[in-house]
Design an enzyme around this catalytic site. Structure first.
Site, PDB file in Angstrom:
ATOM      1  N   PRO A   2       0.831  -1.201   0.000  1.00  0.00           N
ATOM      2  CA  PRO A   2       0.000   0.000   0.000  1.00  0.00           C
ATOM      3  C   PRO A   2       0.872   1.261   0.000  1.00  0.00           C
ATOM      4  CG  PRO A   2      -0.825  -1.593   1.587  1.00  0.00           C
ATOM      5  CD  PRO A   2       0.498  -2.113   1.105  1.00  0.00           C
ATOM      6  N   GLU A   3       0.523   2.203  -0.859  1.00  0.00           N
ATOM      7  CA  GLU A   3       1.249   3.461  -0.952  1.00  0.00           C
ATOM      8  C   GLU A   3       0.389   4.572  -0.343  1.00  0.00           C
ATOM      9  OE1 GLU A   3       2.753   3.995  -4.976  1.00  0.00           O
ATOM     10  OE2 GLU A   3       3.028   1.836  -5.225  1.00  0.00           O
TER      11      GLU A   3
END
Length: 276
Positions: A2-3
């Site tokens: 996840p960014e």
């Protein structure tokens, strides 16, 4: 992993449902997720406590507690923080930690790959969380200007993709959104950073902010593991222009999209629109 958009989406989705509720149970099924604290001490610190706020810094989530301490959470590759309205809902197979609220609902931390981490720290005391302590500027903040980006790139001869992935410079950017931003700005990922001209830096700055805001508006990108705080998929994967589309046609010029390793990551680019 996840960014920034995915982590921000999780934060926003949890805010209405987990704050200011007494925590009455804590179940730790995978103790190695806890950093610098035993399971017993962790439970003792959390039971009777409450989450008072949730912040995000880069790819980190920071849960403020009413006793002036903070939980610092990194989802790593496959971590999920999911809200469940009913404690009777069966547990997912890889549930590492469960926070049970007085109201009968739960926050569950699920992680298939078991790389996610939780740190319990005094408020603002991030020295033990090395990645957070050394984190760079937020790319959606007012402080992140074209001039700041120019300063970063002109001091470095490394590939521009490497600079954008450097979390000590710019917090929260990862492979997906760097590829998308470079494509939108027409810059090849292997260009030496200090070769970028002023107009290119301005375009890149705008592209980074546009791509991140659009991804947040679409609740992030779900390619496999990522889910929102309600367990739902994001939808930005349907709007990706370049990332993961090797062999497909460039949406701008129709040339086949290419890919190669850049800065240790598989990078997608158009050889015509993004000349080296």
């Amino acid at each position: 992993m996840p960014e920034l958009p995915e982590v921000e989406t999780v934060r926003r989705s949890l805010l209405p449902v987990v704050l200011n509720k007494p925590i009455i149970t804590v179940q730790v099924n995978y103790e190695r997720i806890l950093q610098h604290i035993s399971s017993a001490d962790f439970k003792s610190a959390l039971i009777g406590n409450e989450f008072s706020q949730i912040k995000r810094s880069g790819k980190y989530l920071i849960f403020s507690l009413k006793d002036n301490r903070e939980l610092v959470i990194h989802l790593r590759m496959t971590g999920r923080l999911t809200y469940y309205s009913d404690q009777s809902i069966p547990l997912a197979k890889h549930t590492s930690v469960i926070f049970g609220f007085e109201t009968g609902d739960e926050l569950r931390f699920e992680d298939v790959r078991k790389f996610a981490t939780i740190d319990l720290v005094s408020k603002g005391n991030y020295e033990q969380v090395k990645g957070l302590f050394n984190l760079g500027i937020e790319p959606l903040s007012k402080e992140f200007s074209p001039e700041v980006l120019s300063d970063f790139v002109h001091k470095r001869s490394t590939k521009i993709k490497s600079v954008l992935l450097n979390q000590s410079l710019i917090a929260g950017l990862g492979n997906i959104y760097v590829d998308e931003s470079l494509f939108m700005s027409g810059i090849h990922p292997e260009r030496p950073a200090n070769s970028l001209k002023k107009a290119e830096i301005t375009r890149l700055h705008g592209a980074i902010q546009t791509v991140l805001k659009d991804a947040i508006d679409n609740q992030g990108t779900t390619l496999r593991d990522y889910r929102t705080g309600y367990g739902q998929e994001g939808s930005f994967q349907n709007r990706l222009q370049i990332y993961g589309r090797k062999g497909e046609k460039c949406p701008t010029c129709g040339t086949n999209i290419e890919h190669k390793k850049v800065a240790g990551r598989t990078s997608h680019f158009c050889p015509i629109c993004q000349k080296e």
